[in-house]
Design a protein around this motif. Structure first.
Motif, PDB file in Angstrom:
ATOM      1  N   THR A   1     -10.241  -0.742 -16.103  1.00 43.96           N
ATOM      2  CA  THR A   1      -8.841  -0.460 -15.776  1.00 43.96           C
ATOM      3  C   THR A   1      -8.125  -1.769 -15.502  1.00 43.96           C
ATOM      4  OG1 THR A   1      -9.402  -0.199 -13.459  1.00 43.96           O
ATOM      5  CG2 THR A   1      -9.313   1.792 -14.790  1.00 43.96           C
ATOM      6  N   SER A   2      -6.827  -1.810 -15.823  1.00 47.17           N
ATOM      7  CA  SER A   2      -6.098  -3.066 -15.722  1.00 47.17           C
ATOM      8  C   SER A   2      -5.514  -3.280 -14.336  1.00 47.17           C
ATOM      9  CB  SER A   2      -4.967  -3.076 -16.745  1.00 47.17           C
ATOM     10  OG  SER A   2      -4.028  -2.085 -16.402  1.00 47.17           O
ATOM     11  N   GLY A   3      -5.388  -2.198 -13.569  1.00 49.59           N
ATOM     12  CA  GLY A   3      -4.738  -2.323 -12.271  1.00 49.59           C
ATOM     13  C   GLY A   3      -3.231  -2.221 -12.353  1.00 49.59           C
ATOM     14  N   PHE A   4      -2.710  -2.020 -13.566  1.00 50.04           N
ATOM     15  CA  PHE A   4      -1.261  -1.871 -13.710  1.00 50.04           C
ATOM     16  C   PHE A   4      -0.799  -0.490 -13.278  1.00 50.04           C
ATOM     17  CE2 PHE A   4      -1.192  -5.114 -17.402  1.00 50.04           C
ATOM     18  CZ  PHE A   4      -1.399  -6.121 -16.470  1.00 50.04           C
ATOM     19  N   SER A   5      -1.643   0.508 -13.521  1.00 55.46           N
ATOM     20  CA  SER A   5      -1.261   1.825 -13.030  1.00 55.46           C
ATOM     21  C   SER A   5      -1.596   1.863 -11.542  1.00 55.46           C
ATOM     22  CB  SER A   5      -1.992   2.927 -13.787  1.00 55.46           C
ATOM     23  OG  SER A   5      -3.356   2.670 -13.812  1.00 55.46           O
TER      24      SER A   5
ATOM     25  N   LYS B   1       0.948   1.922  -2.201  1.00 60.21           N
ATOM     26  CA  LYS B   1       1.543   2.721  -3.255  1.00 60.21           C
ATOM     27  C   LYS B   1       3.013   3.020  -2.987  1.00 60.21           C
ATOM     28  CE  LYS B   1       0.762   6.552  -6.275  1.00 60.21           C
ATOM     29  NZ  LYS B   1       2.102   7.098  -6.227  1.00 60.21           N
ATOM     30  N   MET B   2       3.299   3.355  -1.710  1.00 63.08           N
ATOM     31  CA  MET B   2       4.676   3.724  -1.397  1.00 63.08           C
ATOM     32  C   MET B   2       5.612   2.553  -1.656  1.00 63.08           C
ATOM     33  SD  MET B   2       6.045   5.803   1.796  1.00 63.08           S
ATOM     34  CE  MET B   2       4.651   6.271   2.732  1.00 63.08           C
TER      35      MET B   2
ATOM     36  N   THR C   1      18.246   1.600 -11.964  1.00 64.82           N
ATOM     37  CA  THR C   1      19.169   0.660 -12.598  1.00 64.82           C
ATOM     38  C   THR C   1      19.078   0.767 -14.110  1.00 64.82           C
ATOM     39  OG1 THR C   1      17.482  -1.000 -12.294  1.00 64.82           O
ATOM     40  CG2 THR C   1      19.335  -1.072 -10.781  1.00 64.82           C
ATOM     41  N   ASP C   2      17.892   1.105 -14.611  1.00 63.81           N
ATOM     42  CA  ASP C   2      17.729   1.279 -16.048  1.00 63.81           C
ATOM     43  C   ASP C   2      18.598   2.399 -16.581  1.00 63.81           C
ATOM     44  OD1 ASP C   2      14.394   0.452 -17.252  1.00 63.81           O
ATOM     45  OD2 ASP C   2      16.236  -0.685 -17.078  1.00 63.81           O
ATOM     46  N   ASN C   3      18.665   3.476 -15.786  1.00 59.32           N
ATOM     47  CA  ASN C   3      19.339   4.665 -16.270  1.00 59.32           C
ATOM     48  C   ASN C   3      20.849   4.489 -16.329  1.00 59.32           C
ATOM     49  OD1 ASN C   3      17.007   5.986 -16.650  1.00 59.32           O
ATOM     50  ND2 ASN C   3      17.001   6.981 -14.644  1.00 59.32           N
ATOM     51  N   LYS C   4      21.364   3.517 -15.554  1.00 60.06           N
ATOM     52  CA  LYS C   4      22.822   3.382 -15.490  1.00 60.06           C
ATOM     53  C   LYS C   4      23.402   2.827 -16.786  1.00 60.06           C
ATOM     54  CE  LYS C   4      23.354   3.238 -10.546  1.00 60.06           C
ATOM     55  NZ  LYS C   4      23.308   2.370  -9.391  1.00 60.06           N
TER      56      LYS C   4
ATOM     57  N   ARG D   1       8.541   2.421  -4.447  1.00 59.62           N
ATOM     58  CA  ARG D   1       9.930   2.137  -4.097  1.00 59.62           C
ATOM     59  C   ARG D   1      10.493   1.056  -5.009  1.00 59.62           C
ATOM     60  NH1 ARG D   1       9.199   2.030   1.475  1.00 59.62           N
ATOM     61  NH2 ARG D   1       9.211  -0.225   1.419  1.00 59.62           N
ATOM     62  N   LEU D   2       9.632   0.059  -5.256  1.00 56.08           N
ATOM     63  CA  LEU D   2      10.018  -1.041  -6.137  1.00 56.08           C
ATOM     64  C   LEU D   2      10.354  -0.522  -7.531  1.00 56.08           C
ATOM     65  CD1 LEU D   2      10.152  -4.126  -5.962  1.00 56.08           C
ATOM     66  CD2 LEU D   2       7.836  -4.163  -6.895  1.00 56.08           C
ATOM     67  N   MET D   3       9.447   0.332  -8.062  1.00 56.70           N
ATOM     68  CA  MET D   3       9.640   0.856  -9.410  1.00 56.70           C
ATOM     69  C   MET D   3      10.863   1.751  -9.461  1.00 56.70           C
ATOM     70  SD  MET D   3       7.488  -0.525 -11.223  1.00 56.70           S
ATOM     71  CE  MET D   3       7.612   0.363 -12.755  1.00 56.70           C
ATOM     72  N   GLN D   4      11.072   2.505  -8.399  1.00 57.60           N
ATOM     73  CA  GLN D   4      12.200   3.435  -8.362  1.00 57.60           C
ATOM     74  C   GLN D   4      13.514   2.683  -8.522  1.00 57.60           C
ATOM     75  OE1 GLN D   4      12.110   5.723  -4.820  1.00 57.60           O
ATOM     76  NE2 GLN D   4      12.267   7.626  -5.912  1.00 57.60           N
ATOM     77  N   GLY D   5      13.612   1.533  -7.849  1.00 59.49           N
ATOM     78  CA  GLY D   5      14.805   0.709  -7.972  1.00 59.49           C
ATOM     79  C   GLY D   5      15.051   0.321  -9.416  1.00 59.49           C
TER      80      GLY D   5
END
Lengths: 169, 279
Positions: B211-215, B263-264, B276-279, B268-272
């Protein structure tokens, strides 16, 4: 009449446990997945009321579903089989009088019974695997799975039929 | 009115049939593991309690292979602990408590039911949220990845196996360091597929995939399998790789659920980024 209901109830319970505790753990080459519990629907007496055939098949399907982590798929396939069963029975049994007898190889004739079983089980398995995978790009793999599981299920049902209903001429 | 009544009486079985099929379709629609529904939760509780009592008997059959796997894992871990190493250069690396912060912790669990013969396979574990198992946690066996928790009840957890059509896991080749995605084509449970690994860097038969550790569910370097064969897809510039899993999913008995303390924060980081991607 009461005796027939009791026999069906016992078949329901036995086939359910056989399916969930034994057959679902079989994994020959990771592909063969026999579902012999369909035998319950095949075995219901000739003139079982239609609502009873439908609801009991649906219940059996739901019970098996609960143990396979994917709700609804077995129930859908079983209800479909229960709906089609009377049409097939008419086609294959010809002039059998109104009785509470159960379809078996010795009553229908071996070839008739074999076709009756193969068609019903094929409908069940195809529906089950199509719904379970739900991806058109894997249709070849679905058909392959259906075929080998169909072969396994039909062989087990025919053997069981020969063992349990051989002497009831 | 009389005619209508007769019509209904004559075709009642068709309506019953349609009603029951509709009910089935409703149940199928509940299967989505994005949200847990009451019906599937009850179903999991029922099957979980039956399976766990059955497991008391059947676990004896797997004792030998389970022991073997655990011994192998112990061996691997023993080679890694500090006492197995001699410090060659003194005074360059000092290890103090504040340097290392624990990122992963593990919860041990037993597999009480499993399938490998379906297109979409699941495992059930004998630990649920009362033991700290939560949705989206990774599950690993002594010698490889197993899957991701998709649902928990008080005492049981349902795990989506890597043998599932929706399972996608980021993996890495230990030799070339290139990454790819682990999927399963549904054919044979001992063979998995790796896609999206660039063919510009040559892989070899027998390379180890981890596993790469990216997930965020899995730590880095959990073994997955060895490359069995590969073909170059000239159209896309990626490899199509078949690998042999290290874990025999049919004999799985003891597993670890991975708890990621960060993880949390990572979520949170990814959520940000996502918003912004969706905008």
């Amino acid at each position: 009449m009461l005796k027939d209901i009791l026999i069906s109830l016992v078949q329901f319970i036995l086939l359910f446990f056989f399916q969930v505790l034994v057959l679902d753990n079989i994994s020959l080459w990771g592909m063969v997945n026999p579902m012999v519990y369909v035998w319950f629907i095949i075995l219901l007496p000739y003139n079982t009321p239609r609502w009873l055939t439908l609801t009991s098949s649906f219940l059996l399907g739901i019970c098996v579903d609960i143990f396979s982590s994917q709700m609804g798929i077995n129930a859908f396939a079983c209800t479909l089989v229960a709906f089609i069963r009377p049409l097939l029975l008419n086609a294959f049994s010809g002039n059998i009088e109104n009785t509470f007898q159960r379809p078996s190889a010795s009553r229908l004739g071996f070839v008739n019974f074999l076709f009756y079983v193969i068609i019903l089980v094929a409908i069940h398995h195809l529906t089950y695997f199509l719904l379970g995978t739900f991806a058109l790009n894997e249709i070849i793999s679905v058909l392959f799975r259906t075929l080998i599981s169909l072969a396994a299920t039909v062989i087990i049902i025919i053997l069981c039929d020969a063992v349990f209903f051989h002497k009831q001429e | 009115m009389n005619n209508l009544w007769r019509f209904l009486k004559r075709y009642y079985h068709v309506f019953l049939f349609l009603f029951l099929e509709g009910l089935s379709v409703y149940f199928i629609s509940l299967n989505s593991y994005r949200q847990g529904s009451y019906v599937t939760t009850v179903a999991n509780n029922v099957s979980g309690s039956v399976y766990s009592s059955l497991d008391n008997i059947s676990s004896y059959f797997y004792l030998r292979s389970a022991n073997n796997d655990l011994v192998q894992e112990n061996l691997r871990l023993k080679k890694m602990v500090e006492s197995s190493y001699v410090k060659v250069i003194n005074g360059i690396h000092t290890k103090s408590d504040t340097v290392y912060k624990q990122m992963y912790s593990y919860i041990d669990a037993r597999v009480i039911s499993k399938t490998v013969n379906k297109r979409n396979n699941f495992f059930m574990l004998n630990k649920g949220y009362s033991s700290g198992v939560e949705k989206d946690m990774g599950v690993i066996a002594p010698n490889g990845v197993v899957g991701v928790v998709i649902k928990t009840t008080e005492n049981f957890a349902l795990v989506m196996s890597v043998l599932h059509q929706d399972s996608k896991l980021n993996v890495r080749n230990t030799r070339t360091k290139t990454t790819g995605t682990l999927i399963w084509n549904g054919k044979y449970y001992a063979t998995g597929q790796v896609i999206d690994m660039p063919s510009s860097i040559a892989v070899k038969k027998g390379d180890t995939i981890v596993t790469s550790g990216f997930s965020r569910n899995f730590p880095e370097g959990v073994p997955v399998g060895k490359i069995k064969k590969f073909t170059k897809d000239s159209g896309t510039g990626f490899y199509n790789i078949d690998l042999n899993f290290f874990t025999d999913y049919n004999k799985l008995e003891y597993v670890y659920v991975v708890k990621n303390f960060f993880k949390m924060e990572q979520d949170r980081l990814m959520q940000g980024i996502d918003t912004t991607d969706n905008k």
